[in-house]
Motif scaffolding. Structure first.
Motif, PDB file in Angstrom:
ATOM      1  N   ALA B 178       0.700  -1.267   0.102  1.00  0.00           N
ATOM      2  CA  ALA B 178       0.014  -0.048   0.084  1.00  0.00           C
ATOM      3  C   ALA B 178       0.895   1.093  -0.180  1.00  0.00           C
ATOM      4  CB  ALA B 178      -0.926   0.000   1.106  1.00  0.00           C
ATOM      5  N   ALA B 179       0.431   2.128  -0.299  1.00  0.00           N
ATOM      6  CA  ALA B 179       1.270   3.561  -0.478  1.00  0.00           C
ATOM      7  C   ALA B 179       0.280   4.719  -0.070  1.00  0.00           C
ATOM      8  CB  ALA B 179       1.862   3.793  -1.653  1.00  0.00           C
ATOM      9  N   ILE B 180       0.786   5.695   0.364  1.00  0.00           N
ATOM     10  CA  ILE B 180      -0.113   6.877   0.582  1.00  0.00           C
ATOM     11  C   ILE B 180       0.560   8.213  -0.036  1.00  0.00           C
ATOM     12  CG2 ILE B 180       0.696   7.199   2.986  1.00  0.00           C
ATOM     13  CD1 ILE B 180      -2.309   8.227   3.574  1.00  0.00           C
ATOM     14  N   GLU B 181      -0.197   9.042  -0.501  1.00  0.00           N
ATOM     15  CA  GLU B 181       0.605  10.142  -1.246  1.00  0.00           C
ATOM     16  C   GLU B 181      -0.088  11.535  -0.774  1.00  0.00           C
ATOM     17  OE1 GLU B 181      -0.798   9.439  -5.130  1.00  0.00           O
ATOM     18  OE2 GLU B 181       0.592   7.533  -5.254  1.00  0.00           O
ATOM     19  N   PHE B 182       0.869  12.642  -0.159  1.00  0.00           N
ATOM     20  CA  PHE B 182       0.396  13.650   0.210  1.00  0.00           C
ATOM     21  C   PHE B 182       1.474  14.685   0.179  1.00  0.00           C
ATOM     22  CE2 PHE B 182       2.449  11.410   3.899  1.00  0.00           C
ATOM     23  CZ  PHE B 182       3.203  12.200   4.387  1.00  0.00           C
ATOM     24  N   ARG B 183       1.259  15.657   0.505  1.00  0.00           N
ATOM     25  CA  ARG B 183       1.925  16.916   0.297  1.00  0.00           C
ATOM     26  C   ARG B 183       1.746  17.900   1.741  1.00  0.00           C
ATOM     27  NH1 ARG B 183       0.526  20.110  -4.649  1.00  0.00           N
ATOM     28  NH2 ARG B 183      -0.272  21.886  -3.203  1.00  0.00           N
TER      29      ARG B 183
END
Lengths: 649, 325
Positions: B178-183
């Motif tokens: 799984a992966a999560i993308e944010f900024r």
């Protein structure tokens, strides 16, 4: 040996029921349907009212125990960094609280009440399969006792009522706690499935002549829909928990990712049951409300067909949204959108019912009594819980508030607002029928206001706590997070609820002895259960009523008003057709028997022993089989009586 | 005493584009729901006040059985249609938000891997433009304005990665990638906490995300890549020796020494971290000493053992750990 030798061809003394029956018929009927006296008699009892009262009392005891567990949790969380309980104890507390409330209270209490009321509402003398009904109760009781016995000796489960793997695997949860939890599931789900069969058969085949499906009281509809949901939902969790216990005890790899199993399989199986379960808990109370509102608004419910269709729609949609418990598990985008739409659309049938009830109240004349207060509170609390449910159905919002106190608030608004408030209303409403005496109105108001205010003080702040980032299932939390005041409020609210429940218990104890006598119909209601004395005689109806409308006691009497001719000295019942409830055949029901109890004991031995050795499944099934053979062994006397009734009706 | 450590922790105060998109959706949904709630309660209130009172002896009004009730019928239909439209609007808003969340541009993303352990977080920075990767624990430094892709793994049970000020949750499931993308769009320190019940110390499994201007972030990363400094001072050397010969080195790694345990967090730059014991307490000398001697006092079910050290040894060990900046 033929039957003619033991029974005379045409017995001289025969009693048949009906208002114009011979003198002595009524006492004969009562004697026929009564449970036998003594301890053996108590264990052999099969009258649906006896079993149901035991069932309701047992679930209420579990409700109180579950509530005490919650009080302990709230006391721990009243202040930050509290060390009243160790992490392990706290985790046992919340696991036991969730498990108790879901498996030992909320689902079974609805079935328990239904086994009391459904036969009375549809004009029957018993539930179908009365011995199986008794068996289900005993199995349920033993499952609940097993769980609390384990907790009492400090070996309770501590992995949550959802028992996610791999945390619940033997690697991370050694000891017997999770095994006991999984077997408790087997016990309670077995009981629930058996009750579902009992209730569905009762509703389909035992309605009074003339009570076609479109004349059934809405509570009976709600029960019917719920029991079909039980049949589809419960096998999923039984399969899941059996695979879990196999993983733990004999080393299978259903959920072991390292050996080709799948961790998410558990979540799918669990929530395929777990989400419909919410509706198992929520739909019967919709039936309570549809019984209470017309009585206290002095008019039939508005939009009966829409109400029935709404129940069906809710039941269907309920099976299509389990994945909204799993949005954080990296599912495909399109799949998530489907479940979002399903989660939001299930609000529509509930909305339709709420609008119809408001229309009923709007056009009615109101008799403001305690049952109606609880129903009005339902509107406020359930609507709020439903709206937060819409928020949780949305993938993006859910990703933020999932597994926080926002969800704790939501689920209690739905389950307490949607089920417990109507349940209390139902209890105030039908208590006179159960006992012959009314509950006290003043204490009832105290009960209501304490519960209502306490509930909102306890659970409303939890929405905000969740938005401020407080996760669920935490045994403590640090200072300075801005969570302190709201947690204190929640704890104060929890104790206020407890006070409300205490007032309720006082009210029940006091009113059972000194309450006002109810008479057959203290509220002026329209359904059949109010046509007989309170409490009902063992045989419920002196003669089988014939139904000509949806509210038989309100509408002008039709002709014929009753049918007679069932044997008064045997447990003879009238079986009717599924759709139109036309008289179909006369069936002789079984008499009280100790064997359902013995079978349940043997079943319990099998289930409990299999926690310790898989071989128990082999040797343990022998006593179960023997007890059930004894249970179903034909009684010569009853066979003869049955043949005789067939020959000389 | 447990005090909040590790920064801001609030869904309602977003510091990144993902969290603020979700907050926008929250505001819209809250508005719609508040309107519906008010409408239902007002309808109920009006119904309650306008309906006359009666008691149980009053004859029931059966007129609805013969006369069609068209006014309430129309009202119910209108309310139902309005509900359907409102719900469809919310579905649309949700799908659009979800789409926007999944389309965060990740061209020059920083890649980090986070591994959930019972009950702490391992952070592995990957090679970045030829610079070698490095390992840390219970903290995540990110450059402001640059997207982050966090690959999520679990070493044991399911944990959930959640930093409310930056984005929603994502599970760390054994056997599943799984992966999560944010900024992060604003510099600051944000607290993350495990959101899936993961056993005894689930409550005390937090971490901090430090969002820094890119230059500061690069400096921090360069420092983290370096192994631990060699001791020069006598006390510090004694402390190092204690560390290597006692139980510490069996579970912990200090890069540049022979300590290479992998059961507990990498301690190469322990002194530079804001918190101890997975966000349980602030990283102060007193808390560190308390944690080493009696960790169960702070975190009752932790797997870290107690270490009975005489005061001189403790002082030396503390001096050594203080050099792991």
């Amino acid at each position: 040996m033929s039957t003619q030798e033991t029974v005379p061809a045409d017995p001289p003394k025969r009693l048949f029921d009906g208002p114009s029956a011979a003198p002595g018929t009524l006492s004969a009927l009562a004697a026929t349907w009564q449970d036998p006296p003594g301890l053996m008699g108590k264990l052999s009892a099969i009258n649906h009212k006896t079993i149901s009262l035991r069932f309701m009392s047992t679930t209420f005891v579990f409700f109180v125990l579950g509530g005490l567990l919650a009080l302990a949790m709230r006391t721990q969380l009243a202040r930050p960094d509290s060390r009243l309980f160790s992490p392990d104890t706290y985790n046992q507390l919340f696991t036991m609280h969730g498990t108790t409330m879901m498996f030992l209270f909320a689902v079974p209490v609805m079935q328990a009440i239904a086994t009391y009321l459904v036969p009375l509402m549809i004009g029957a003398r018993s539930v179908a399969f009365p011995r199986m009904n008794a068996y289900a109760y005993w199995v349920f009781l033993f499952g609940g006792l097993l769980l609390f016995a384990a907790f009492a000796v400090g070996a309770g489960p501590n992995t949550g009522w959802f028992s996610y793997v791999p945390l619940a695997n033997s690697d991370y949860s050694p000891g017997k706690g999770v095994d006991i939890w999984a077997q408790m599931i087997t016990f309670t789900e077995l009981a629930a499935l058996v009750e579902a069969i009992v209730l569905i058969t009762t509703i389909f085949k035992m309605r009074a002549p003339g009570m076609s499906l479109n004349r059934m009281p809405l509570f009976v509809w709600a029960t019917l829909v719920t029991q079909f949901m039980v049949l589809f939902a419960m096998p999923s969790v039984m399969l899941g928990s059996t695979a879990l216990i196999l993983d733990r005890l004999v080393g299978t790899h259903f959920y072991n990712a390292a050996r080709g199993g799948d961790v998410l399989l558990w979540q799918h199986l669990f929530w395929f049951f777990g989400h419909p379960e919410v509706y198992l808990i929520f739909i019967p109370p919709l039936g309570f409300i549809s019984a209470i509102i017309p009585t206290f608004a002095r008019r039939p419910v508005f939009g009966y067909p829409a109400m029935v269709l709404a129940l069906f729609a809710t039941a269907f949609l309920a099976f299509g949204l389990w994945v909204h418990h799993m949005y954080a598990t990296s599912l495909p985008q399109l799949g998530k959108s489907f479940f979002t739409v399903a989660s939001l659309m299930i609000a529509i049938p509930s909305a339709v019912q709420i609008f119809c009830w408001i229309a009923t109240l709007w056009t009615g004349r109101l008799n403001m009594k305690t049952p109606l207060y609880f129903v009005l509170a339902f509107f406020m609390i359930l609507v709020l819980g439903g709206l937060t449910g819409i928020m949780l159905g949305s993938v993006s919002l859910d990703l933020q508030v999932h597994d926080t106190y926002f969800v704790v608030a939501h689920l209690h608004y739905v389950l307490i607002g949607g089920a417990v408030f109507p349940l209390f209303g139902a209890f105030y409403y039908w208590f006179p029928k159960f006992t012959g005496r009314l509950l006290d109105e003043t204490l009832g108001r105290w009960n209501f206001w304490l519960f209502f205010v306490g509930f909102n003080v306890a659970f409303f702040p939890m929405h905000v706590l969740g938005l401020h980032g407080m996760p669920r299932r935490v045994w403590t939390y640090p200072h300075g997070m801005g969570w302190d005041a709201m947690n204190m409020a929640a704890t104060v609210g929890a104790w206020t609820i407890a006070l409300g429940v205490l007032v309720f218990i006082v009210n029940v104890v006091k009113s059972r002895r000194t309450g006002a006598c109810a008479g057959p119909d203290p509220w002026g209601a329209g359904t059949l259960e109010w046509s007989m004395p309170s409490p009902p005689p063992p045989h419920n109806f002196d003669a089988m009523p014939v139904v000509h409308g949806r509210d038989p006691l309100w509408e002008p009497a039709g002709q014929p008003a009753w049918v007679g001719g069932l044997a008064a000295d045997s447990r003879e019942v009238l079986v009717t057709t599924v759709l139109d409830a036309q008289p179909d055949l006369r069936s002789l029901f079984p008499s009280p028997s100790i064997w359902p109890f013995v079978s349940a004991v043997m079943t319990a031995i099998l289930f409990i022993a299999s926690i310790f050795t898989p071989w128990a499944v082999t040797w343990g099934s022998l006593p179960v089989a023997l007890a059930m053979i004894a249970w179903f062994w034909p009684s010569r006397r009853e066979t003869a009586r049955s043949a005789q009734l067939e020959q000389y009706p | 005493m447990l005090t909040s450590a590790g920064g801001l922790h609030d869904v309602l105060a977003p510091a990144g584009i993902q969290a603020s998109r979700i907050l926008d959706l929250w505001h819209l949904t809250l508005l719609v729901c508040a309107f519906v709630f008010a409408a239902v309660l007002i309808a109920l209130f009006v119904a309650m006040t306008r309906a006359p009172r009666a008691d149980g002896k009053a004859a029931p009004d059966l007129s609805s059985l013969v006369v069609r009730e068209s006014t309430p019928g129309r009202a119910v239909i209108i309310a139902t249609v309005a509900s359907v439209l409102g719900l469809l609007g919310l579905v649309l808003a949700d799908v659009l938000t979800d789409r926007a969340l999944s389309r965060l541009p990740v061209a020059d993303a920083v890649h980090v891997e986070m591994i959930g352990h019972q009950w702490w977080w391992e952070t592995r920075y990957r090679d970045d433009d030829g610079n070698p990767g490095f390992v840390s624990a219970n903290e995540l430094h990110v450059p402001v304005g640059r997207p982050i892709i966090v690959s999520l793994k679990s070493a044991d049970v399911i944990h959930t990665f959640w930093v409310p000020n930056l984005h929603g949750k994502k599970d760390m499931i054994p056997g599943r990638d799984a992966a999560i993308e944010f900024r992060a769009d604003r510099a600051g320190e944000y607290r993350g906490q495990c959101a899936e019940f993961c056993g005894a110390e689930h409550a005390l499994m937090a971490f901090s995300v430090v969002a820094q201007p890119p230059a500061q972030y690069e400096a921090w990363a360069a420092h983290q890549r370096a192994p631990a400094a060699e001791p020069t001072d006598v006390t510090v050397r004694r402390g190092q020796q204690l560390f290597m010969t006692s139980t510490c080195a069996q579970c912990h790694t200090v890069r540049g020494t022979q300590a290479a345990g992998s059961i507990g967090p990498d301690l190469t730059h322990l002194a530079s971290r804001p918190t101890l014991a997975a966000g349980t307490v602030l990283n102060t000398p007193d808390n560190l000493a308390a944690w080493i001697t009696d960790p169960k006092q702070l975190k009752p079910a932790t797997t870290m053992p107690s270490n009975r050290l005489d005061p001189a040894d403790l002082k030396a060990l503390m001096a050594y750990l203080d050099t792991l900046k």
